[in-house]
Each structure stands twice: as C-alpha cells, then as structure tokens.
Scaffold this motif. Sequence first.
Motif, PDB file in Angstrom:
ATOM      1  N   LEU A  98       0.870  -1.171   0.000  1.00  0.00           N
ATOM      2  CA  LEU A  98       0.000   0.000   0.000  1.00  0.00           C
ATOM      3  C   LEU A  98       0.909   1.222   0.000  1.00  0.00           C
ATOM      4  O   LEU A  98       1.751   1.360   0.890  1.00  0.00           O
ATOM      5  CB  LEU A  98      -0.901  -0.015   1.223  1.00  0.00           C
ATOM      6  N   TYR A  99       0.771   2.062  -1.011  1.00  0.00           N
ATOM      7  CA  TYR A  99       1.647   3.220  -1.170  1.00  0.00           C
ATOM      8  C   TYR A  99       0.959   4.488  -0.678  1.00  0.00           C
ATOM      9  O   TYR A  99      -0.195   4.770  -1.043  1.00  0.00           O
ATOM     10  CB  TYR A  99       2.052   3.370  -2.638  1.00  0.00           C
ATOM     11  N   TYR A 100       1.697   5.243   0.122  1.00  0.00           N
ATOM     12  CA  TYR A 100       1.177   6.469   0.721  1.00  0.00           C
ATOM     13  C   TYR A 100       1.954   7.690   0.245  1.00  0.00           C
ATOM     14  O   TYR A 100       3.194   7.656   0.165  1.00  0.00           O
ATOM     15  CB  TYR A 100       1.311   6.431   2.239  1.00  0.00           C
ATOM     16  N   CYS A 101       1.241   8.741  -0.006  1.00  0.00           N
ATOM     17  CA  CYS A 101       1.823  10.047  -0.238  1.00  0.00           C
ATOM     18  C   CYS A 101       1.931  10.742   1.120  1.00  0.00           C
ATOM     19  O   CYS A 101       1.045  10.580   1.976  1.00  0.00           O
ATOM     20  CB  CYS A 101       0.876  10.809  -1.165  1.00  0.00           C
ATOM     21  N   ALA A 102       3.009  11.515   1.328  1.00  0.00           N
ATOM     22  CA  ALA A 102       3.208  12.145   2.621  1.00  0.00           C
ATOM     23  C   ALA A 102       3.863  13.512   2.463  1.00  0.00           C
ATOM     24  O   ALA A 102       4.507  13.783   1.440  1.00  0.00           O
ATOM     25  CB  ALA A 102       4.077  11.259   3.501  1.00  0.00           C
ATOM     26  N   ALA A 103       3.718  14.339   3.491  1.00  0.00           N
ATOM     27  CA  ALA A 103       4.301  15.681   3.441  1.00  0.00           C
ATOM     28  C   ALA A 103       4.818  16.096   4.807  1.00  0.00           C
ATOM     29  O   ALA A 103       4.315  15.638   5.845  1.00  0.00           O
ATOM     30  CB  ALA A 103       3.269  16.690   2.943  1.00  0.00           C
ATOM     31  N   LYS A 104       5.823  16.957   4.780  1.00  0.00           N
ATOM     32  CA  LYS A 104       6.349  17.555   6.005  1.00  0.00           C
ATOM     33  C   LYS A 104       5.835  18.981   6.131  1.00  0.00           C
ATOM     34  O   LYS A 104       5.342  19.561   5.179  1.00  0.00           O
ATOM     35  CB  LYS A 104       7.878  17.567   5.978  1.00  0.00           C
ATOM     36  N   ALA A 105       6.051  19.539   7.297  1.00  0.00           N
ATOM     37  CA  ALA A 105       5.623  20.912   7.531  1.00  0.00           C
ATOM     38  C   ALA A 105       6.607  21.925   6.953  1.00  0.00           C
ATOM     39  O   ALA A 105       6.238  23.075   6.698  1.00  0.00           O
ATOM     40  CB  ALA A 105       5.457  21.158   9.023  1.00  0.00           C
ATOM     41  N   LEU A 106       7.853  21.500   6.752  1.00  0.00           N
ATOM     42  CA  LEU A 106       8.891  22.417   6.285  1.00  0.00           C
ATOM     43  C   LEU A 106       9.650  21.820   5.099  1.00  0.00           C
ATOM     44  O   LEU A 106       9.746  20.609   4.952  1.00  0.00           O
ATOM     45  CB  LEU A 106       9.882  22.715   7.417  1.00  0.00           C
TER      46      LEU A 106
END
Length: 120
Positions: A89-97
């Motif tokens: 299962l592939y997830y897209c993710a992001a950081k705050a900076l």
Amino acid sequence: QVQLKESGGGSVQAGGSLTLSCVVSGVTGCMGWFRRVPGKQRVWVSSISADGTTYYADSVKGRFTISKDNAKNTLYLQMNSLKPEDTALYYCAAKALWAYCESSYSFTDWGQGTQVTVSS
C-alpha cells in the motif's frame, strides 16, 4: 489544512510499470512516498525537495522516479521494472517544512494510500 489524495495503483506483472499520483493542497514542506506491507511498518520510498532534488531508498533506486508538478499540485511516482516485492500500500506524505527532505523522519501528513500489486 493539508490534504493528500493518491491514485494510480493497480495490478501489474513483474517487469511492468505504474505511475502513482497524489493531488495535494496546503502542503508547506517536503513531499514523499512510503509503502507498507501488511503486518510490517511503513517504509520510506522516496522524497523530493522544493528545488526538485530527489532521494530514494536503495531498494527502488534506478527503477522509481519521483517528481512534482507545482502547477497541477500533484506529486508523482513513476515505477518501472516492478518486482513482486514492490507489492504494498503506497502512501503520499508531506512535512511541515522544506528542510531535511532526504530524511524519512518528520512526515506529518498522510494520504489514504493506493494499493500496488505485482505478480510474478
């Protein structure tokens, strides 16, 4: 508010290709892709910085390509030469900076995931 929505998963035979997309909004930092196999922890796959510098796990280097289209607010993961062990299962993710994008740590926002299945 950060929103991430993946698409593009599916079933493919070994050696085939797939391209995952992630439509994003509200993202203020590094973006990346992770994957998870049932019963195991989520594993970092790749990430990208503001200037487009890319980073990859050794297991996918040379086969996967991460990219982003700022005009379309979309993150991509082009996956070539797929192997059965890429099934996850592939997830897209992001950081705050936009900092330390080469690190798999400090990703704070996640999509729901899209399934990739590679058959031998």
